[in-house]
Design a protein around this motif. Structure first.
Motif, short mmCIF file in Angstrom:
data_model
loop_
_atom_site.label_atom_id
_atom_site.label_comp_id
_atom_site.label_asym_id
_atom_site.label_seq_id
_atom_site.Cartn_x
_atom_site.Cartn_y
_atom_site.Cartn_z
N GLU A 128 0.82 -1.21 0.00
CA GLU A 128 0.00 0.00 0.00
C GLU A 128 0.85 1.26 0.00
O GLU A 128 0.37 2.35 -0.30
CB GLU A 128 -0.91 0.00 1.22
N LEU A 129 2.14 1.12 0.35
CA LEU A 129 3.03 2.28 0.35
C LEU A 129 4.46 1.79 0.24
O LEU A 129 4.77 0.62 0.45
CB LEU A 129 2.84 3.14 1.60
N SER A 130 5.35 2.72 -0.10
CA SER A 130 6.78 2.42 -0.09
C SER A 130 7.48 3.48 0.74
O SER A 130 7.06 4.63 0.79
CB SER A 130 7.35 2.38 -1.51
N ILE A 131 8.55 3.06 1.41
CA ILE A 131 9.41 3.98 2.15
C ILE A 131 10.84 3.73 1.70
O ILE A 131 11.31 2.58 1.72
CB ILE A 131 9.29 3.77 3.67
N HIS A 132 11.52 4.78 1.27
CA HIS A 132 12.90 4.61 0.83
C HIS A 132 13.74 5.80 1.26
O HIS A 132 13.22 6.89 1.52
CB HIS A 132 12.98 4.42 -0.68
N CYS A 133 15.05 5.58 1.33
CA CYS A 133 15.99 6.63 1.68
C CYS A 133 16.53 7.21 0.39
O CYS A 133 17.11 6.49 -0.44
CB CYS A 133 17.11 6.08 2.54
N SER A 134 16.35 8.51 0.18
CA SER A 134 16.78 9.15 -1.05
C SER A 134 18.29 9.37 -1.04
O SER A 134 18.96 9.20 -0.02
CB SER A 134 16.07 10.50 -1.23
N GLN A 135 18.83 9.77 -2.19
CA GLN A 135 20.26 10.05 -2.27
C GLN A 135 20.65 11.23 -1.40
O GLN A 135 21.82 11.37 -1.03
CB GLN A 135 20.64 10.33 -3.73
N GLN A 136 19.69 12.08 -1.05
CA GLN A 136 19.96 13.22 -0.16
C GLN A 136 19.84 12.84 1.31
O GLN A 136 20.01 13.69 2.18
CB GLN A 136 18.99 14.36 -0.48
N PRO A 144 -0.42 5.90 -3.12
CA PRO A 144 -1.23 6.36 -4.26
C PRO A 144 -1.77 7.77 -4.08
O PRO A 144 -2.21 8.39 -5.04
CB PRO A 144 -2.37 5.33 -4.31
N GLN A 145 -1.72 8.31 -2.87
CA GLN A 145 -2.21 9.66 -2.61
C GLN A 145 -1.12 10.73 -2.76
O GLN A 145 -1.42 11.92 -2.77
CB GLN A 145 -2.81 9.76 -1.21
N GLY A 146 0.14 10.31 -2.86
CA GLY A 146 1.22 11.27 -2.99
C GLY A 146 2.47 10.83 -2.26
O GLY A 146 2.54 9.71 -1.72
N SER A 147 3.47 11.70 -2.22
CA SER A 147 4.74 11.43 -1.55
C SER A 147 5.08 12.57 -0.60
O SER A 147 4.72 13.72 -0.86
CB SER A 147 5.87 11.26 -2.58
N TRP A 148 5.80 12.25 0.47
CA TRP A 148 6.23 13.27 1.40
C TRP A 148 7.46 12.76 2.15
O TRP A 148 7.76 11.57 2.19
CB TRP A 148 5.12 13.64 2.39
N VAL A 149 8.20 13.72 2.73
CA VAL A 149 9.38 13.40 3.52
C VAL A 149 8.95 13.03 4.93
O VAL A 149 8.20 13.77 5.58
CB VAL A 149 10.35 14.60 3.57
N LEU A 150 9.40 11.89 5.41
CA LEU A 150 9.07 11.45 6.76
C LEU A 150 9.98 12.12 7.78
O LEU A 150 11.20 12.20 7.59
CB LEU A 150 9.21 9.93 6.88
N GLY A 261 -4.40 13.55 -8.81
CA GLY A 261 -4.59 12.34 -8.01
C GLY A 261 -4.23 11.08 -8.78
O GLY A 261 -3.59 10.17 -8.25
N HIS A 262 -4.63 11.02 -10.05
CA HIS A 262 -4.31 9.85 -10.87
C HIS A 262 -2.82 9.78 -11.16
O HIS A 262 -2.23 8.70 -11.22
CB HIS A 262 -5.10 9.90 -12.18
N LEU A 263 -2.18 10.95 -11.32
CA LEU A 263 -0.74 10.97 -11.54
C LEU A 263 0.00 10.41 -10.32
O LEU A 263 0.97 9.65 -10.46
CB LEU A 263 -0.27 12.39 -11.85
N ASN A 264 -0.44 10.77 -9.11
CA ASN A 264 0.17 10.22 -7.91
C ASN A 264 0.05 8.70 -7.86
O ASN A 264 0.97 8.00 -7.43
CB ASN A 264 -0.47 10.83 -6.67
N PHE A 268 3.20 5.97 -7.75
CA PHE A 268 3.32 4.86 -6.79
C PHE A 268 3.46 3.53 -7.53
O PHE A 268 4.27 2.69 -7.16
CB PHE A 268 2.09 4.84 -5.89
N ARG A 269 2.71 3.36 -8.60
CA ARG A 269 2.79 2.11 -9.36
C ARG A 269 4.16 1.92 -10.00
O ARG A 269 4.64 0.79 -10.10
CB ARG A 269 1.70 2.08 -10.43
N MET A 270 4.79 3.01 -10.41
CA MET A 270 6.14 2.92 -10.98
C MET A 270 7.09 2.29 -9.97
O MET A 270 7.80 1.33 -10.28
CB MET A 270 6.67 4.32 -11.32
N ARG A 271 7.12 2.85 -8.77
CA ARG A 271 8.06 2.37 -7.76
C ARG A 271 7.70 0.96 -7.30
O ARG A 271 8.59 0.12 -7.10
CB ARG A 271 8.10 3.34 -6.58
#
Length: 331
Positions: A128-136, A144-150, A261-264, A268-271
């Motif tokens: 339902e979601l992914s969590i990853h550490c970015s290069q930064q 599917p609702q969007g992305s944000w920094v935790l 919303g559909h783009l988000n 998510f589906r890409m990742r």
């Protein structure tokens, strides 16, 4: 992760890299009994072990012996720490693993989830979601609702359960101790887009050394293709690689004929598709980078074939090298 359990209430807590116990509101674990000090004691990770220090008026006990601030004894599994009188102030040491970034269960008894660099939650097709550490070094949550920094202490939900994101801060320890002894090197794959002449069909392959992943034809590949072309176009216009390819989410959605919303959902589906295709434990490439309200194609190499003709190739490191060379000439 290190875990303590209260002997009276059976409540469990995890230890942060520098964990403070006391009556003060800034304490990581609040002690409510009256003989506890505002700053009573602390436990910290030294890089090799967990160390207990006393800062109180009434003392801290380790297996019945009084601890002094100068001693800093190492904790052992099975030891009992006492922050005052009675069993309600006693904590049993259950685990002394090195600190780790993790999800801590809230309101349910599930096992805490240590986080690697790339995580699908729950694992598999039902993610339902992914969590990853970015290069930064930022931790990014994508749904599917969007992305944000935790941020440390943020809550996430999946599978009808709530979890708290715990960020392990670095102290003397190295990144190997924080995330694990075997840190996977960040791969630098090449994405190969194959596009039909009418642009109705986009297939994608990921080439990484001897590994070749065929991700087939998906509607979300077209959005990724557009982002790749935008980054390439900016790289051809000017050398500032930090500004290449950024586009507002709403503008990109309008270019694709989608609502945001559909783009988000597509992002998510890409990742998710790529994470499921990668071998277990492998570092999932960061396909898309984000900043406030905008996104761009990640710092990855790509190749675009349109019909039977090569349309473009791109290598972000070559662009940066070229930019640095031009700056040297100007200087």
């Amino acid at each position: 992760m290190a875990i303590l359990r209260n002997r009276a209430t059976q409540r469990k807590i995890h230890l942060r890299t520098h964990h403070v116990f006391g009556r003060g509101r800034s304490s990581d674990t609040l002690l409510e009994h009256l003989d506890a000090s505002q700053l009573h004691a602390s436990v910290r990770w030294t890089g090799t072990h967990w160390e207990l220090r006393d800062h109180s008026r009434n003392g801290t006990l380790l297996d019945g012996a009084l601890v002094t601030n100068t001693q800093g004894p190492a904790l052992r599994v099975g030891s009992v720490i006492g922050f005052g009188r009675g069993t309600s102030s006693e904590w049993l040491v259950e685990d002394l693993s090195a600190p780790s970034n993790l999800l801590w269960p809230i309101g349910h008894g599930s096992t805490p989830i240590p986080l690697g660099f790339s995580n699908l939650l729950p694992q598999g097709q039902d993610a339902e979601l992914s969590i990853h550490c970015s290069q930064q070094g930022q931790w990014i949550c994508t749904t599917p609702q969007g992305s944000w920094v935790l941020e440390d202490g943020d809550e996430v939900q999946f599978a009808n359960q709530t979890w708290c994101f715990i960020l392990a801060a670095e102290v003397i320890s190295t990144m190997e101790a924080i995330i694990g002894t075997n840190i996977p090197s960040r791969s630098r794959p090449t994405l190969h887009f194959t596009v039909s002449l009418d642009e109705e069909h986009v297939c994608l392959q990921v080439l990484d050394g001897e590994r070749q992943l065929d991700l087939g034809e998906r509607s979300h590949h077209y959005a990724l293709l557009i982002l790749a072309r935008l980054r390439l176009a900016d790289a051809q216009r000017h050398p500032d690689s930090h500004s290449h390819g950024w586009v507002e989410l709403e503008r990109l959605a309008k270019m694709l004929g989608l609502d945001p919303g559909h783009l988000n959902i597509q992002i998510f589906r890409m990742r998710k598709q790529l994470a499921l295709a990668m071998p277990p434990g492998a570092q999932v490439p960061e396909l898309i980078e984000r900043r406030r309200g905008a996104l761009r194609f990640g710092s990855l190499r790509f190749r675009i074939t349109r019909g039977t003709q090569l349309e473009a190739t791109f290598d972000p490191t070559a662009v940066e090298i070229l930019a640095n060379s031009e700056e040297s000439l100007v200087t």
